[in-house]
Design a protein around this motif. Structure first.
Motif, PDB file in Angstrom:
ATOM      1  N   LEU A 131       0.828  -1.201   0.000  1.00  0.00           N
ATOM      2  CA  LEU A 131       0.000   0.000   0.000  1.00  0.00           C
ATOM      3  C   LEU A 131       0.869   1.259   0.000  1.00  0.00           C
ATOM      4  CD1 LEU A 131      -2.787   1.366   0.242  1.00  0.00           C
ATOM      5  CD2 LEU A 131      -2.613   1.092   2.723  1.00  0.00           C
ATOM      6  N   GLY A 132       1.901   1.261   0.854  1.00  0.00           N
ATOM      7  CA  GLY A 132       2.799   2.404   0.869  1.00  0.00           C
ATOM      8  C   GLY A 132       3.505   2.594  -0.454  1.00  0.00           C
ATOM      9  N   ALA A 133       3.958   1.499  -1.057  1.00  0.00           N
ATOM     10  CA  ALA A 133       4.659   1.584  -2.339  1.00  0.00           C
ATOM     11  C   ALA A 133       3.734   2.066  -3.448  1.00  0.00           C
ATOM     12  CB  ALA A 133       5.250   0.220  -2.692  1.00  0.00           C
ATOM     13  N   ALA A 134       2.435   1.687  -3.358  1.00  0.00           N
ATOM     14  CA  ALA A 134       1.489   2.075  -4.409  1.00  0.00           C
ATOM     15  C   ALA A 134       1.339   3.582  -4.500  1.00  0.00           C
ATOM     16  CB  ALA A 134       0.133   1.420  -4.144  1.00  0.00           C
ATOM     17  N   PHE A 135       1.437   4.278  -3.370  1.00  0.00           N
ATOM     18  CA  PHE A 135       1.296   5.737  -3.389  1.00  0.00           C
ATOM     19  C   PHE A 135       2.543   6.427  -3.940  1.00  0.00           C
ATOM     20  CE2 PHE A 135      -2.257   5.059  -0.394  1.00  0.00           C
ATOM     21  CZ  PHE A 135      -3.200   5.901  -0.988  1.00  0.00           C
ATOM     22  N   LEU A 136       3.618   5.678  -4.189  1.00  0.00           N
ATOM     23  CA  LEU A 136       4.796   6.232  -4.852  1.00  0.00           C
ATOM     24  C   LEU A 136       4.667   6.184  -6.366  1.00  0.00           C
ATOM     25  CD1 LEU A 136       7.631   4.645  -2.664  1.00  0.00           C
ATOM     26  CD2 LEU A 136       6.804   7.013  -2.580  1.00  0.00           C
ATOM     27  N   LEU A 137       3.704   5.407  -6.873  1.00  0.00           N
ATOM     28  CA  LEU A 137       3.519   5.256  -8.315  1.00  0.00           C
ATOM     29  C   LEU A 137       2.727   6.432  -8.876  1.00  0.00           C
ATOM     30  CD1 LEU A 137       2.534   1.465  -8.378  1.00  0.00           C
ATOM     31  CD2 LEU A 137       4.794   2.460  -8.832  1.00  0.00           C
TER      32      LEU A 137
ATOM     33  N   ILE B 244       0.795  12.128   7.633  1.00  0.00           N
ATOM     34  CA  ILE B 244       0.660  12.155   6.173  1.00  0.00           C
ATOM     35  C   ILE B 244       1.114  13.505   5.623  1.00  0.00           C
ATOM     36  CG2 ILE B 244      -1.052  12.197   4.310  1.00  0.00           C
ATOM     37  CD1 ILE B 244      -2.536   9.985   5.857  1.00  0.00           C
ATOM     38  N   ASN B 245       0.752  14.585   6.311  1.00  0.00           N
ATOM     39  CA  ASN B 245       1.190  15.912   5.883  1.00  0.00           C
ATOM     40  C   ASN B 245       2.704  16.073   5.994  1.00  0.00           C
ATOM     41  OD1 ASN B 245      -1.445  16.715   5.341  1.00  0.00           O
ATOM     42  ND2 ASN B 245      -1.765  17.581   7.379  1.00  0.00           N
ATOM     43  N   ALA B 246       3.322  15.389   6.986  1.00  0.00           N
ATOM     44  CA  ALA B 246       4.755  15.559   7.245  1.00  0.00           C
ATOM     45  C   ALA B 246       5.624  14.645   6.379  1.00  0.00           C
ATOM     46  CB  ALA B 246       5.052  15.308   8.718  1.00  0.00           C
ATOM     47  N   ILE B 247       5.280  13.348   6.308  1.00  0.00           N
ATOM     48  CA  ILE B 247       6.144  12.391   5.600  1.00  0.00           C
ATOM     49  C   ILE B 247       5.441  11.709   4.436  1.00  0.00           C
ATOM     50  CG2 ILE B 247       7.561  11.965   7.643  1.00  0.00           C
ATOM     51  CD1 ILE B 247       6.065   9.373   8.100  1.00  0.00           C
ATOM     52  N   GLY B 248       4.215  12.103   4.155  1.00  0.00           N
ATOM     53  CA  GLY B 248       3.500  11.543   3.018  1.00  0.00           C
ATOM     54  C   GLY B 248       2.780  10.252   3.357  1.00  0.00           C
ATOM     55  N   ARG B 249       1.881   9.857   2.449  1.00  0.00           N
ATOM     56  CA  ARG B 249       1.126   8.617   2.666  1.00  0.00           C
ATOM     57  C   ARG B 249       2.065   7.411   2.683  1.00  0.00           C
ATOM     58  NH1 ARG B 249      -1.607  11.645  -1.031  1.00  0.00           N
ATOM     59  NH2 ARG B 249      -3.592  12.537  -0.316  1.00  0.00           N
ATOM     60  N   SER B 250       2.986   7.349   1.758  1.00  0.00           N
ATOM     61  CA  SER B 250       3.894   6.196   1.681  1.00  0.00           C
ATOM     62  C   SER B 250       4.727   6.077   2.945  1.00  0.00           C
ATOM     63  CB  SER B 250       4.808   6.325   0.460  1.00  0.00           C
ATOM     64  OG  SER B 250       4.061   6.241  -0.732  1.00  0.00           O
ATOM     65  N   GLY B 251       5.321   7.175   3.397  1.00  0.00           N
ATOM     66  CA  GLY B 251       6.132   7.127   4.609  1.00  0.00           C
ATOM     67  C   GLY B 251       5.338   6.684   5.814  1.00  0.00           C
ATOM     68  N   THR B 252       4.101   7.184   5.933  1.00  0.00           N
ATOM     69  CA  THR B 252       3.239   6.805   7.062  1.00  0.00           C
ATOM     70  C   THR B 252       2.939   5.315   7.026  1.00  0.00           C
ATOM     71  OG1 THR B 252       2.246   9.010   7.067  1.00  0.00           O
ATOM     72  CG2 THR B 252       1.045   7.260   8.197  1.00  0.00           C
ATOM     73  N   PHE B 253       2.596   4.794   5.851  1.00  0.00           N
ATOM     74  CA  PHE B 253       2.256   3.376   5.752  1.00  0.00           C
ATOM     75  C   PHE B 253       3.479   2.484   5.950  1.00  0.00           C
ATOM     76  CE2 PHE B 253      -1.445   4.883   2.973  1.00  0.00           C
ATOM     77  CZ  PHE B 253      -2.302   4.947   4.071  1.00  0.00           C
TER      78      PHE B 253
END
Length: 472
Positions: free
Chosen positions: A342-348, A416-425
């Motif tokens: 899931l975290g990797a998917a938000f990097l795409l 999520i605001n600080a490190i992004g969705r991917s970082g959070t997941f």
């Protein structure tokens, strides 16, 4: 309600096949309504938030407060419910919880402003904390060992059902002002829970612990199959009660209690640190902000609710079929893997394939975490904690659940605001890995063990895991 044929066992005896009386399942069904209210009142904010934040012009921090205040109330409710249940009984406490649920739901539905809504959700939190603390204890103390896991996981299943209903209501009543109807609907199951609990018996273990042995015997005769050796079970409960010191603050620090506390508190903490409620509370908001659109985000929320129900049913079967520990070790690695994807998917880059990857990995995470963690968290504490400290110790475990739940609730959007969705997941995925290590090192198998067998193993010198594994 028809009777069911299951395997039962008296303390120290081999399992035998017997027909469980219908009232035992009535006890489980009615008391598990507390789980439905728990799930509904914590889950309803997910759909309500999309329009609530617009109606009241809430910032991200204010949204986190509205979500998190119910958890603050739950922490307070968890602490006080254990003390009150120890003094007044499990049944009477759950009747009071139903009244508080109804009051909080009405307060939220008719709240004229943000302050009143926050106060009403705090009241709901008191009821959620009381229900999440005492319903599992009540079920653990009335159920025979052979089906205790199945009946107690009904509580988590009803939590999932409540969350699914909440997501469906969020979709059906979408629009400005619809959140008031969503909040108010909780009055109905609260009334059913209160009326139903008035007709159910008190916990036989609480009765024995308070010197009411004849009443305890009468309750067990109503809750056990014909031919069960009730006298042997009463004797076992009385022996454990007599050996246990009366509850005080020092009892929680006794060396023989410590292994049970470590397990109960550790599982409670990881049930939240692995990220489940970041998804449950904020998935529609996160998906809408990621460009999925409000309608698609709400429908995805309904899918999440459905996955929670599937996980609840599967977990209910798994904890008795393969055991608590093995269920965790089988499914938590899959939970961590799904969260990583899931975290990797938000990097795409945004594309139909990327969106499907997000949705499928989200559903997979909910399914695997629901089976591996959420089906066990409300089961293991009441099982493993000894009778003399079960009320306050279970309150402490429940407080741990809500404390870490609050931590997730008030930091998810900020993270999520600080490190992004991917970082959070990815952080939540790492927590799944740490949870696996904890289970391998600390969590014993309690399947098919009576509460008295578990307490006897606790009092044995050496490893709790080996002591329980060595019992026959």
């Amino acid at each position: 309600m028809p009777e069911a044929t299951v395997t039962t066992a008296a303390p120290g005896a081999r399992a035998t096949t017997a027909r469980q009386p219908a009232q035992l399942f009535a006890v489980a069904a009615v008391s598990a309504l507390g789980g439905l209210l728990f799930g509904y009142d914590t889950g309803i904010i997910s759909g309500a938030l999309l329009h609530l934040r617009q109606d009241l012009a809430l910032s991200s921090r204010e949204q986190e407060i509205v979500v998190g205040v119910i958890l603050v109330g739950a922490m307070v409710g968890a602490v006080w419910s254990g003390r009150l249940a120890g003094r007044h009984g499990r049944r009477r406490l759950l009747v009071s919880v139903a009244v508080v649920f109804a009051a909080g739901a009405l307060g939220a539905a008719f709240a004229p402003g943000v302050g009143t809504l926050i106060a009403a959700r705090f009241v709901l939190g008191l009821a959620v904390g009381g229900a999440s603390n005492m319903v599992p204890v009540y079920l653990a103390e009335v159920a025979p060992a052979s089906i205790r896991g199945r009946l107690m996981v009904m509580f988590q299943l009803m939590v999932a059902v409540g969350q699914l209903i909440a997501y469906l209501c969020g979709w059906v009543f979408a629009g400005s002002g619809g959140w008031r109807i969503m909040f108010g609907l909780a009055v109905i199951p609260a009334a059913v829970l209160g009326v139903g609990m008035l007709r159910l018996p008190e916990s036989p273990r609480w009765l024995v612990d308070n010197g009411r042995h004849e009443q305890a015997e009468a309750v067990l005769r109503r809750l056990r199959p014909a031919g069960t050796d009730i006298a042997a079970e009463i004797t076992s409960i009385r022996q454990v009660s007599a050996d246990a010191p009366r509850t005080d603050r020092r009892a929680l620090t006794r060396p023989w209690v410590r292994p049970a506390l470590v397990v109960a508190l550790g599982v409670a903490a990881f049930s939240q640190l692995t990220g489940i409620n970041a998804v449950v509370y904020y998935a529609p908001t996160m998906l809408a902000d990621a460009g999925f659109g409000d309608s698609a985000a709400l429908l995805t929320g309904v899918g999440i609710g459905a996955m929670l129900v599937v996980a609840g049913v599967t977990g209910a079967i798994a904890v008795d079929a393969i055991g608590r520990r093995r269920t965790m070790l089988c499914f938590i690695p899959l939970s961590g893997l799904a969260m990583t994807v899931l975290g990797a998917a938000f990097l795409l880059p945004d594309s139909p394939a990327q969106r499907w990857t997000v949705i499928i990995s989200l559903f997979a995470y909910i399914l695997f975490n629901g089976i591996g963690m959420q089906s066990v968290v409300w089961l293991i504490g009441p099982e493993i904690l000894p009778l003399s400290v079960r009320g306050p110790a279970t309150s402490l475990a429940t407080l741990t659940v809500w404390g870490f739940d609050l931590l997730i609730a008030v930091t998810a959007l900020t993270a999520i605001n600080a490190i992004g969705r991917s970082g959070t997941f990815f952080v939540y995925a790492a927590m799944n890995l740490l949870c696996i290590v904890f289970v391998l090192l600390k969590v014993p198998e309690t399947r098919n063990k009576s509460l008295e067998d578990i307490e006897t193993a606790l009092r044995t010198d050496g490893s709790l895991r080996r002591a329980l594994a060595g019992q026959r």
